[in-house]
Each structure stands twice: as C-alpha cells, then as structure tokens.
Design a protein around this motif. Structure first.
Motif, mmCIF file in Angstrom:
data_model
loop_
_atom_site.group_PDB
_atom_site.id
_atom_site.type_symbol
_atom_site.label_atom_id
_atom_site.label_comp_id
_atom_site.label_asym_id
_atom_site.label_seq_id
_atom_site.Cartn_x
_atom_site.Cartn_y
_atom_site.Cartn_z
ATOM 1 N N GLN A 69 -11.696 -5.461 -4.211
ATOM 2 C CA GLN A 69 -11.356 -4.237 -4.940
ATOM 3 C C GLN A 69 -10.235 -4.480 -5.951
ATOM 4 O O GLN A 69 -9.893 -3.616 -6.727
ATOM 5 N N SER A 70 -9.675 -5.691 -5.926
ATOM 6 C CA SER A 70 -8.486 -5.961 -6.741
ATOM 7 C C SER A 70 -8.718 -6.411 -8.176
ATOM 8 O O SER A 70 -7.963 -6.009 -9.055
ATOM 9 N N THR A 84 0.816 -0.151 -10.619
ATOM 10 C CA THR A 84 1.137 -0.236 -9.203
ATOM 11 C C THR A 84 2.451 -0.974 -9.005
ATOM 12 O O THR A 84 2.848 -1.786 -9.845
ATOM 13 N N CYS A 95 -13.229 -5.298 1.527
ATOM 14 C CA CYS A 95 -11.782 -5.282 1.755
ATOM 15 C C CYS A 95 -11.056 -5.248 0.420
ATOM 16 O O CYS A 95 -11.664 -5.353 -0.637
ATOM 17 N N PRO A 96 -9.752 -5.115 0.443
ATOM 18 C CA PRO A 96 -9.001 -4.972 -0.820
ATOM 19 C C PRO A 96 -9.140 -6.147 -1.781
ATOM 20 O O PRO A 96 -8.918 -5.965 -2.976
ATOM 21 N N GLU A 138 -4.175 -9.437 4.508
ATOM 22 C CA GLU A 138 -4.798 -8.104 4.608
ATOM 23 C C GLU A 138 -4.837 -7.756 6.086
ATOM 24 O O GLU A 138 -5.252 -8.569 6.913
ATOM 25 N N ALA A 140 -2.984 -8.889 -7.451
ATOM 26 C CA ALA A 140 -3.706 -7.638 -7.225
ATOM 27 C C ALA A 140 -2.947 -6.483 -7.859
ATOM 28 O O ALA A 140 -2.944 -5.361 -7.351
ATOM 29 N N PHE A 177 -15.134 -2.942 -7.071
ATOM 30 C CA PHE A 177 -14.148 -2.008 -6.523
ATOM 31 C C PHE A 177 -14.837 -0.989 -5.608
ATOM 32 O O PHE A 177 -14.372 -0.686 -4.526
ATOM 33 N N CYS A 227 -17.777 -9.372 -3.634
ATOM 34 C CA CYS A 227 -16.576 -10.190 -3.840
ATOM 35 C C CYS A 227 -16.938 -11.661 -3.977
ATOM 36 O O CYS A 227 -16.448 -12.363 -4.852
ATOM 37 N N ALA A 232 0.814 -1.213 0.000
ATOM 38 C CA ALA A 232 0.000 0.000 0.000
ATOM 39 C C ALA A 232 0.848 1.264 0.000
ATOM 40 O O ALA A 232 0.384 2.320 -0.416
#
Lengths: 413, 907
Positions: free
Chosen positions: A395-396, A313, A391-392, A175, A289, A386, A350, A57
């Motif tokens: 969103q990935s 990223t 949680c991430p 996470e 991710a 997303f 998700c 992150a």
C-alpha cells in the motif's frame, strides 16, 4: 532552537550500562507510581495524555492498551511486544533510545505489561543493532538482578519476563502482524487483519505491539501525568516527537521537538540548512513509505493533522532532505527498488506491482517518449496496489509516487 | 454457530450461516467471485486478492475469503472498480507466469484468463520487461514434478501439506517476485515428502503435476472420471479414477465426502498402476504335467466342479476350506461364503481378519458386545487426547493419521505406545516404549495409577458397567500389584512416564484410542485389548460421542468380509452358525433346508493350514489371498499346500500361493467391478466399475456362482451386484437399512437397521451390545511369554508394514512410483546390537528362528530398542513368516506375529 527533551531526556547523561545510574536519573520512579495504580488507571492516564503510536501509524496508544486489557485470552496469556525492528529508511530514533537509555524503554515496557496484564514481553529488534542488543541484554539482566523483572515483578504478585528476539533483516518484519508471525518462528509474512493483535496476537493471545519511542515515552507520562504531557504539542498531536534528519543537511541527527514545529525550522534552524551552498529541493517525510514535499511546504506544521491535510505523512519521523542537484527519477528508483527488494511475495499486487512500477520508472529514466502515459500507468497500478494489497508494504509505493508526481511532475515526464 | 442470518450480495438476499466464510457462501449460491488461493479445506490465505469485495457500502476492499458472515452483512461483489482491479491482478499473474499449457492438468488461472478476456496479448496492458528467473523444474520426486514458472504462490500446496496432511514439508523460499515453493531443503526427492500428493490435488495451475502419464494425459481427452473406493488400507478413501483411452491415468480424492474429504496417501493416489499391469492374469490356467497352461473358462470351471464333487463324495464336506478375501467386495464375499456353506457344506472359512484384528474383535465382543471400531475416522480431529498403541498409524492408515495430526494441532494430547519408534512419536506428548509382549503389564500399571489416585469416572462405572463398582473392585485386586515401579521392571517404561500417561489419559474428556497389530498379534492378543478396554471403561472413555476404542483396519474390506460372513463361526452380521434360529432364517433366504446348513463352526485361518497339514482338509478354494506370504510358520504352510489334493486360487496376479494351485482363475480387480467395501469406521462405500477387465478375467462372484451351478446348485439370477447386496442386507441386521441407492453419494455407517436410519457414527452411546446392555470388565494378568530370547536366539523380532507397500505387495510392487521409494526388505537393528554383532548398515545378514531362516539387508537405527529387531513382511524374497511361529491366541486364534526369538548373523 532548543529541543524539548522528554523521551530523550537522559540521552548522553545517564550511563546506559548501569541501573544505578538510571536510578540517579529518577529511574523507575514512574513504575513506582504505576504500582500504586490499578492497571485501568494507568491506561486512562495514557489515553488521556493523547499519546499516539510513534512507529508511524499514529494510533492512540491508550486505546490500543485498553483493547488489549479488555480482550479475553483463551489461554489466560497476554503479551507485550516492543517493535524495535527499526527499518524505515532514514529512521534511527529508536536506536538512540536503546543504545543510550535502555532502562527507560524497559521501564515503559514494564508499566505497559502491568497495565494490560502481560507476564511476558518481547523486544523484537533489528538484528544489525548490535550495540542496542548488547545494552538491552545488559539492562534486562540488571533488572532481573534488582528484582524488577522476574517473579513478583508486579504489585499483584505476578511475574514479568522480557526476552529479546532478533530480526533477520526483513523490512516487512517491522509491520506488526508480520513481526508477530516472525516472533512465532514462522516466515515473515503478513497476516490477514482482522483479527487485530489486541484480540489475537502472539500465539493467538491478546497482544499489545508498541514502538520503542512510544513505550519509552510512557514513564514520563505516568510520572508527571496526562495534563502535563498534553501541555506539549498541539491539538490531536500531544507531546513531543523525535525527528530524524538525514540526507543533504548540515546537521543530521535525532532531535526531539514538540509537535507543531515547522519543516522550515527543522531544516534551517535544527538542521543548519543545506550544505555546499546548494538549495533545498524536497523533503521525504516518513521514510520510503512516506511522502515528498517541496519548498512550498516549508512552513508546514509537523503534526498529525496538518500533514494529513496536505496528503503528507509524518510516519516514523524521518525527514530525508534533497538538495537541488538530486534527480527525482533516480531518487524514486532508489525507493522503488527498496520496495521490490522488501516485498515478501505473498500477495500478488505487491509481489508483481513492486517490480512493475520499478520497471516503468526505469523506462522513464531511459528517456522513452510516452512518459506521461507511463507516469499515469504507474499511478494507476500503485492505486490498485494500495486498494488490494494485504499489508502496508504494497500500500506504500503510491505515497512517494503520487507526491513526487504532485510536486515534480515536470521532472518525471 | 449454525445461526441462520440474512445477508445481501449485489442486491440478492441470501440466507447464510452466521460465522461462515463469505466467499464460500457466495460460491455456494452461484455468485462466482473469482479466487485462486482459496480452498475450502484450508485456512484463508489472502494472497491472490481476487476475491476482494466491498462491505457495507464502504469503498475499502476486503478479501471475502477472510470475512465471516454477520447478520445483515451487505456485500458488493461486482462493480467496475473491483472488476478493473481483478483484471489487472490477473494480468499481474500472467506477467510472471509461464503460460505454456500442456493440457495435462486443470488450470484455474487459465479459466480466469478466459473469463476476463485476457487470452490475447493485445488485450493486456501489463508486460514485464525482464523475465523472472525461476529454478529449473524439479523432477526429483517419484510422484510429482514442480515447475516454479507455473506457480502462482497461492500457498495451497504449502497449506495442504501443513494443515491437511500435518506434514509441513513445504514452505516458500526467496521473497518478492522470485518467491517459489520449497520442499525440505530444496530438492523434492530428497525432502521428507512422503508422496501423498495432497499438494498436487490442491494446486490450481499445474505447477505441481503427477509424474506418471504427465506426457500422455490430456484433460480434454479424459473420457470419464469414475468415483470409487480406494483398494488399499481400511480407511476407505473416496476417489475418482480418470480414464483416457480405456487407461487409468490419474486418481484424485473426492472433496467434501467422508471419510477422506479429498485426502489420500501415496498408495491410493499414485499406486494404481497394478490394475493395468501386464502381469495381470487374463486366462484360467490349469496345471498339466507340472506346467500351467491356458484353458477356457468351461474347461477350468468343469474341472473344478468335478474335482469338488469327487472330493465331497470321497471325503465329505470336512475336506474343504475356503479363504475369503479382504480385498474383494462385500458382494463377492457374501457369494463366496454362501458357496462354501451351502454348496460345499462346511464352515471352514476365514479371512485375513483372523490374522490382524481377530483378538481385538473378540475382546471387544466380550467386553462391549461389538467388535468394530466405536467412532468415526474424523473424530480424531476433535479429540482432546489420542492414545495410539501398537499402531504405526502414519504409515499404515495415512489418511486417518491426518485427522489425528489435525487433532494434535488443535491442542489434543498424544500418547504413543510402541516398542518401535514410529513417525507419530514426533507428534507425541509422551512415548511409552514397552518391551515387546508386555502390554498387559503396562496397561495394568496405568490402571493402577488411575485407581490409586481415584481418576475414575464413578458415574460411568455405576451406570454403564456390569456390576459397577464391584467390577472395578475386582479389577483393583488384579491391578494392585502393578505399581509403576513393578511395571517399569517388566516393561522398561519409566515409572514416572506411566504416572504421566495415566493422568493424561484419565483427565481427557474425549479420548480416542487407536489400537493396532502391536496389541492384537500376540498370543495374549485378547488380553491386551481387554486390558485396554478396562482402562477406557473405568475412566469413562467409551460410549460417548467422538471418543472410544478404534482398531484402524488394515485392508480395504477386512471389515466388510467379516461383516458379510467370511468367518468360520458366523453368518453375515456376526450371527452364529450354531444358532438354530439364525440357520432357519438364512435357510429361507438361501432356499435350502435348515438341516442343510452345517451348525458346527469351522476351522479358522491358521487352523485350516494345520488341518491341511494333518490331511483332514483335502481341497481349498482361495479367493484373493496370499497365505504363502502372510501366514505364520511358512514352511509348515508350504508342506500343507503340497499335501492338498486340489487347490483353486482365484486372483488378479500369479503369486506365491498360486504356485501350488491346480487351477488358477483370473479375477477382476476392484477397478473392474461394482460392489461395496466397508471401511474401518463401519462405513459401507460404493465400488464402481471404471474399466473392463483384461482378457478373460471375471468378477469374483460370477466365477463362484458358475462353479456352484456346475455343481448343481442354482444361485438366484442376480441382475446386478446391488441385488446381491439387497440379499445380504436382508439377513444382516446391521446392514438392513442400507442399499446402493442410499450410498450413491456418500457411504453409510452401520448399524443402520432401517431405511430411514441415518447410520451410526458412534457406537454404544446409550447401551452396549452385550446382553445386559452394560460393558464388562475382565481383569487380566500379565503372563511371561513362552517364546523368549535365549542364548541361541537372543533377539526379539517384531514385524510390520511400510507406507509404500501393502499386504503381500502383489499390488504395490507393481507400481514403479511406489517401488521407487522402497523395494526391498531389511532388518532394523539397534546400533548397540549391531556393534555387538559386528553388522554394518547394508550388510547382508541371515535371520533365523527355530522354524527357518531368511536373508536380508541390515539397517542400523535407534528406532528399535536394544534386543529387539524389526522387519517388514511385504517382500517375498525375504519372507519373514518363515520365522514366525503358528502359536495362537487361545480365544481369537490370531497368530503371534509380533514376538519371535531370532538370531541375526552376518553373511
């Protein structure tokens, strides 16, 4: 092209099973210096160094420490948690540190614990990292023996205990909030954020959660100072980063370079190029991710700001290389299967979305007609995921998906 | 926290409470943000994501269920973006969901599907290619079924079990798309689930549905849902009974109303079948030539009136006795006691409170000047210490126990004092296991440590105890010799545990004490409770908000029946029958001469039986009681019954007592009558008529009024039960401010002296009910019990109740749901004793005492101490009260159910 070794400096030199060997490599000198400082001064040094979280992150480490340091604890307890649940595909940097220089990680943890006022620290480690676990256990024991851990570990007379807790194979437990849930003995499900761990983390007490690489970098920063560290890297991305090269590459492995190294350098100079006479097709930056880039991005400077500018990223530092024989749809399926498999099932977008997108990808592979429409639908649902996921993880999927569409749309439709 | 702030939702300005839940606030203001996983009783889960909103003009979406309100918060609850996402999320649900709807349950997902126009498949864009495989429907539980294909993984059931009921039986299994709910290790019926059904109540989609009537009940055919009060234990849970085609088919807890806030237990929620059992009495029965034959009301009532008149003429009023009922309403009991006193002219009148908490009431009256529990049921959740003594609270007051477990989860320390392991021990910080009959010694030991180490509350002692420090000195003199070591030798409780518990209790700021039958049902019952009060008083653990001594009451209206005068010595409101001014006041209301009211306190429950045995009492009128199971020394009671000239039993079923009756009268059950019950925390709750009575069955009070009339006494022409209530309130100071109108929505706690009084949650905040207004300390000594283990009777028998049954089980055994859990008696033996006696699990055994013998099955466990055995007393095929002696506590006249020397032999 030589590495800039800071975090990996002792690798393959120090005996990872001997505290004396670590002493020989200036072990615990940073902690000795830290002992002469007030906790707040340590945090200032880390903050001024520009160190950012290496788990993916990239959050400023000093700031996180400061929040935890300043947070009021209801029961007077604070915790440090080392996130060693290294599960991002293509990532194996933390393992390197834990297997080959475990004392360095412990020293970083001891300094961070002292700085935030924690008397208890946990290493939440990926269960399959047998050698890391063995070496860390041994290192912790030796530290207790040497009086570095346990009673009166800190100059203020406070104690510090470090415990290892093994994960059981869930990606999601990497996470940070899910990790804390698991650490408390509960099912690995994400928590609602806020509160952030710095306010209410493990057992509802302020908790600093840091990645292995981040913590293992702290000793050098404390020992040599923030300006020294800032000499490395580029603006907003101070210091070095461990990159993990894997996939279709001649020299896969862990390499520590200053931020600002280019992707081309990483692939061709460090990695020795693409094997078997094939050509570079794509790199997946940051693991599952993460985001794809194609050859137009080879000169991309690998630092936080530059990759962000092109919607890519760095993530954990994974660089998975694909040669020109790879099928994007197939590779994408691999990633999407991974997400479906790792979705914990708690939140609806998700739980259902990871299956949905995978199913749509299967349709693409099976050669249906309205492919473009399907790709649009995949992106639409990934965007909804997303926006709405807890949680991430949820969103990935949009990241590899959108970047794959951006660079390889023709291949998908 | 109750700071009012202004927030803005979609342009609408709303006044809200700072820190409150945003979603709930929106819903309360009519802003219907869709949601599925949220429930106001539970912590936010954030799983369904439907309640996402945008805050303060940000694009980022945040779940409103997890957002706390802050001043000036600006909320976008509806825009295209949010609605598109919500629609797709609903489609996601539908993609994995089994949409077959059998109409047997409410379905929040279905409602949302309609709201978002997604009923038709062509309106949806999301369809799965592969169907998700889920486990088969789990039908193994006696109370519910779980269908994973209908489950939306909202966690409401998991949290209902964990956060609300404190049981933690449920969790999620698998992950991702195949996630589903798991009970225990996987099979619901084999898990630790005790069947409370909180999960069923909170399930939004019908994944969890009650098993009974699942195929019959149709939501759209439900004629009415009637709010009433649970007929089982004394918690007084508020519930709704669902009626379809004049049949009660479901019961749900009423959310947001105290004392239970929707919570219920297995009996209350699933044990309603007895009401419409085919065994109900539907006609008066008269014994003719040894057989019961059906009779008309006229015939039966004339017979009773004439018999009563004859006996009165021949033997006078002293030949009568009546049993009022802890199961009937306040109104029924008020009329009943008025009948016994005014028409029969005697105070030989009692109820089963005599058998359960008489000693607690007596001791509390003496020391505190008030016999009822001093706090509210929900206070356990806010206590910092919970001391439970002689009370298997999880089984006997399951809903009270949920608050207790909530308190524990919030950090309260829990001390359990019980000779037998109870489920509560699992929640305990310390468990003291004294030998049966040694409570005073144990409490004196605790008091000894408290005084020795000066853990007292001096300010409280000086201000609120009669004679202040001097009284404590007197107590110290007695407690002096009870050193932890001495107490260990008497009680078997380790000296160090006594020290620990004493510190734990004394250091608490808000100690809630629950005292049960283990303390009260002893010949030392009053002393036991006095000793407990002594400990509370010297540490200041009484007379404060949310802390004090509370006796959870065993039956639905055992508090009420005593409140309204179903006792030998007191008129409604505990006003002594011997008090002339009271008689004068009552006489006026009853429209009789003061002299017509008998000033002599009557015989109490067990004494009545003894007097019947002696021949003094010739006729009895038993309303809704079953002493032939519940009274001690049953063979003696049987003889007494045989000796009666005339016995009237008024009940809803034939039972072990009605066998001896001359006339049996069919009464209405609680579901067929209007009235009130008063619960353990003095809350007067409404009881409402749900269905008509079967056959000729009638309201209890109407039957009584008709007998009175046939005996020449005209009672007022009550138009409804509320008029009876008003009459009783007019002579009962504690009830004076209460009327049906005031308790329409939620009950009121007495004392409620005036119409504008809000009721009393905590007693004794300013002063105690004693004459001086100060509490009194009564130092008591431990005495060795006369009844003790001998060579012939080497074991000490303890008796008690089970979660799944109630009182003499006439109600609970008529629900298949409950009997599927337990339906037979047993004797629990310690494994060491079992080896000595060569008894194995399940062996048929004979249990005998000097008074009788019974047969039952052996259960071997380490839940009872060596030398002690336990039996439930519900079951009429193994009536444990044949064994129990009828020796009484001298002050309160409570029998000693808890200590009987017995022997156990393998048959």
């Amino acid at each position: 092209m030589n590495q800039t070794l800071i975090t990996l400096k002792n690798i393959n030199k120090v005996n990872p099973e001997s505290i004396n060997s670590y002493y020989d490599y200036n072990g615990f000198k940073a902690f000795n210096r830290a002992k002469a400082l007030m906790p707040k001064e340590i945090i200032d040094i880390v903050e001024d160094s520009g160190l950012r979280g290496r788990g993916g992150a990239g959050f400023p480490t000093g700031l996180k420490m400061k929040f935890t340091y300043e947070a009021k604890s209801k029961d007077g307890k604070k915790y440090l948690v080392c996130n060693a649940d290294e599960g991002e595909p293509g990532t194996f940097k933390d393992r390197q540190i834990m297997e080959k220089d475990p004392f360095r990680l412990l020293e970083g943890m001891i300094i961070a614990s002292y700085a935030i006022g924690a008397n208890k620290a946990y290493i939440y480690i990926r269960g399959e990292y047998y050698l890391s676990i063995k070496r860390l256990k041994n290192a912790i024991e030796q530290c207790y023996h040497a009086g570095i851990l346990g009673e009166e570990a800190f100059p203020n007379g406070e104690s510090l205990d470090i415990e290892i807790r093994k994960g059981a194979g869930s990606y999601l437990c990497g996470e940070e909030l899910t990790l804390l849930e698991s650490l408390e003995g509960k099912r690995g499900h994400p928590r609602i954020k806020p509160p952030f761990p710095a306010q209410q983390g493990l057992f509802k007490s302020p908790t600093l959660v840091n990645n292995v690489e981040t913590l293992a970098t702290i000793p050098s920063i404390i020992r040599f100072g923030h300006s020294w560290y800032k000499n490395y890297g580029v603006e907003n991305s101070a210091g070095t980063k461990i990159f993990n090269l894997s996939g279709d590459i001649n020299n896969p492995g862990s390499y520590e370079y200053e931020f600002g190294v280019s992707l081309r350098e990483m692939i061709y100079e460090v990695g020795g190029g693409i094997p078997n006479g094939k050509k570079f097709k794509a790199a997946l930056l940051g693991g599952a991710a993460g985001t794809f880039v194609d050859e137009s991005m080879l000169d991309l400077s690998l630092d936080y700001d530059s990759v962000k500018k092109v919607n890519a990223t760095l993530g954990s530092g994974a660089i998975i290389v694909l040669d020109d024989s790879r099928d994007m749809k197939d590779f994408l399926r691999n990633i999407l299967e991974f997400f479906k498999h790792e979705s914990c099932g708690k939140c609806t977008p998700c739980r259902v979305g990871t299956k949905r997108i995978l199913e749509m990808n299967e349709k693409l592979m099976n050669g249906v007609e309205n492919k473009e429409q399907i790709v649009n639908q995949m992106q639409k649902e990934a965007k909804m995921m997303f926006d709405t996921s807890l949680c991430p993880l949820g969103q990935s999927p949009i990241m590899p998906l959108d970047s794959a569409v951006k660079y390889f749309k023709n291949e998908l439709i | 926290m109750s700071n009012k702030v202004k927030i803005n939702i979609d342009g609408k300005e709303i006044e809200a409470i700072e820190g409150a839940n945003l979603l709930q606030t929106a819903l309360d203001n009519g802003i219907e943000i869709p949601n599925l996983c949220y429930h106001k009783k539970l912590s936010p889960t954030g799983a369904c994501r439907l309640c996402l909103v945008k805050l303060n003009d940000e694009d980022k979406m945040t779940t409103s269920c997890s957002t706390k309100i802050t001043e000036g918060l600006k909320v976008k609850a509806f825009d295209d973006d949010l609605e598109d996402h919500r629609k797709m999320l609903l489609e996601y649900y539908l993609a994995e969901h089994n949409e077959e709807y059998d109409g047997s349950h409410e379905d929040e997902l279905l409602e949302l599907t309609k709201r978002y126009g997604l009923e038709k498949l062509e309106n949806r864009e999301v369809h799965f290619v592969d169907k998700v495989e889920f486990p088969l429907k789990d039908v193994s539980s006696s109370v519910l079924t779980y269908d994973a294909t209908k489950c939306i993984k909202c966690y409401r059931c998991v949290k209902a079990c964990d956060e609300v009921q404190g049981k933690g039986v449920l969790s999620m299994t698998e992950r991702g798309i195949t996630t589903s709910v798991l009970a225990g290790d996987g099979i619901w019926g084999e898990s630790e689930c005790d069947g409370c059904g909180e999960c069923v109540q909170l399930c939004p989609t019908g994944a969890l549905v009650e098993k009974s009537y699942q195929d019959e009940l149709k939501i759209d055919k439900i004629d009415r849902k009637v709010k009433t009060t649970c007929p089982y234990c004394g918690v007084g849970c508020q519930m709704e009974m669902w009626v379809q085609d004049e049949k009660i088919m479901r019961v749900t807890g009423v959310e947001g109303v105290m004392p239970n806030d929707g919570r219920m237990c297995v009996k209350g929620r699933f044990g309603y079948h007895y009401v419409q059992s085919g065994d109900r009495l539907t006609s008066p029965l008269i014994r003719k030539n040894g057989e019961f034959v059906e009779a008309s009301w006229d015939e039966a009532l004339d017979l009773i009136a004439n018999k009563f008149k004859d006996i009165k003429k021949k033997h006078g009023s002293k030949a009568f006795a009546g049993y009022a009922s802890a199961k009937c309403t306040n109104e029924d009991n008020y009329i009943f006691q008025r009948f016994i006193r005014q028409v029969l002219g005697i105070n030989n009148l009692d109820n089963c409170a005599r058998l359960c908490h008489a000693s607690t009431v007596a001791a509390s009256q003496m020391a505190l000047g008030g016999g009822a529990g001093s706090n509210s049921i929900e206070h356990y959740a806010q206590a910092d210490l919970i001391y439970v003594t002689g009370n298997n609270i999880i089984e006997t007051h399951p809903v009270t126990a949920t608050y207790l477990k909530e308190g524990k989860a919030a950090g309260a320390k829990v001390i359990v004092v019980d000779p037998k392991y109870t489920k509560l021990v699992r929640y305990a910080d310390i468990w003291l296991q004294p030998k049966i009959g040694t409570d005073v010694a144990l409490l004196n030991g605790l008091i000894h440590v408290i005084l020795r180490d000066n853990l007292i509350d001096l300010k409280f002692i000086k201000n609120r105890i009669e004679d202040g420090e001097e009284a404590v000195q007197r107590l110290a003199k007695v407690a002096d010799k009870y050193t932890p070591e001495v107490v260990e030798s008497i009680t078997n409780v380790k000296a160090e545990d006594i020290e620990t518990a004493a510190f734990m209790y004394a250091n608490a700021k808000k100690p809630m004490v629950a005292t049960g039958m283990g303390m009260s049902q002893e010949v030392t019952g009053v002393n036991n409770v006095l000793s407990l009060i002594n400990m509370a008083l010297i540490t200041g653990g009484s007379g404060i908000k949310g802390a004090g001594i509370n006796p959870p009451r065993g039956q639905n209206n055992v508090q009420g029946v005593s409140d309204v005068g179903g006792l030998a010595g007191t008129y409604p409101g505990y006003q002594s029958v011997a008090d002339e001014t009271v008689r004068e006041k009552i006489a006026k209301v009853w429209n009789v001469e003061k002299e017509d009211l008998n000033p002599k306190p009557g015989h109490t429950a067990v004494e009545i039986m003894q007097k019947a045995h002696e021949g003094e009492i010739k006729a009895m009128y038993i309303m809704g009681e079953n002493p032939l199971i519940s009274d001690p020394h049953l063979s003696h009671v049987e003889e007494a019954m045989e000796k009666l000239d005339f016995l009237v039993v008024q009940d809803i079923f034939m039972n072990d007592t009605s066998v001896y009756a001359d006339v049996i009268l069919p009464a209405a059950s609680f579901a067929e009558k209007n009235g009130t019950f008063t619960n353990s925390d003095r809350r007067v709750n409404r009881v409402r008529k749900v269905i008509d009575s079967p056959g000729k069955a009638k309201d209890d009070w109407r039957i009584v009024v008709e007998i009175a009339e046939r005996m020449g006494v005209k009672f007022p022409d009550y138009k409804s039960e509320s008029e009876i209530f008003d009459e009783l309130a007019s002579i009962t100071p504690q009830y004076a401010g209460i009327s049906w109108e005031r308790i329409e929505h939620e009950g009121l706690q007495w004392p409620c002296p005036t119409k504008d009084h809000p009721g009393t949650s905590d007693m004794f905040l300013d002063k105690y009910g004693t004459e001086s207004g100060l509490a009194k300390i009564f130092p008591v000594e431990h005495v060795e019990q006369e009844e003790r283990a001998s060579e012939k009777y080497p074991l000490i028998l303890n008796t008690g109740r089970l979660l799944y049954h109630y009182h003499t089980a006439t109600m609970s055994r008529r629900s298949d749901t409950l009997t599927e859990f337990v339906n037979e008696a047993f004797i629990e033996l310690n494994d060491i004793d079992a080896v000595k006696l060569d008894i194995k699990e399940g062996d048929k055994v004979k249990v005998s005492s000097p008074r009788g013998e019974i047969e039952t099955n052996a259960k071997i466990s380490d839940e009872v101490a060596e030398g002690e055995v336990f039996m439930p007393w519900h079951f009429n095929e193994s009536k444990v009260n044949y064994l129990v002696r009828d020796e009484l506590d001298p002050t309160s006249k409570i029998p000693a159910y808890k200590l009987t020397a017995v022997r156990v032999d393998k048959i």
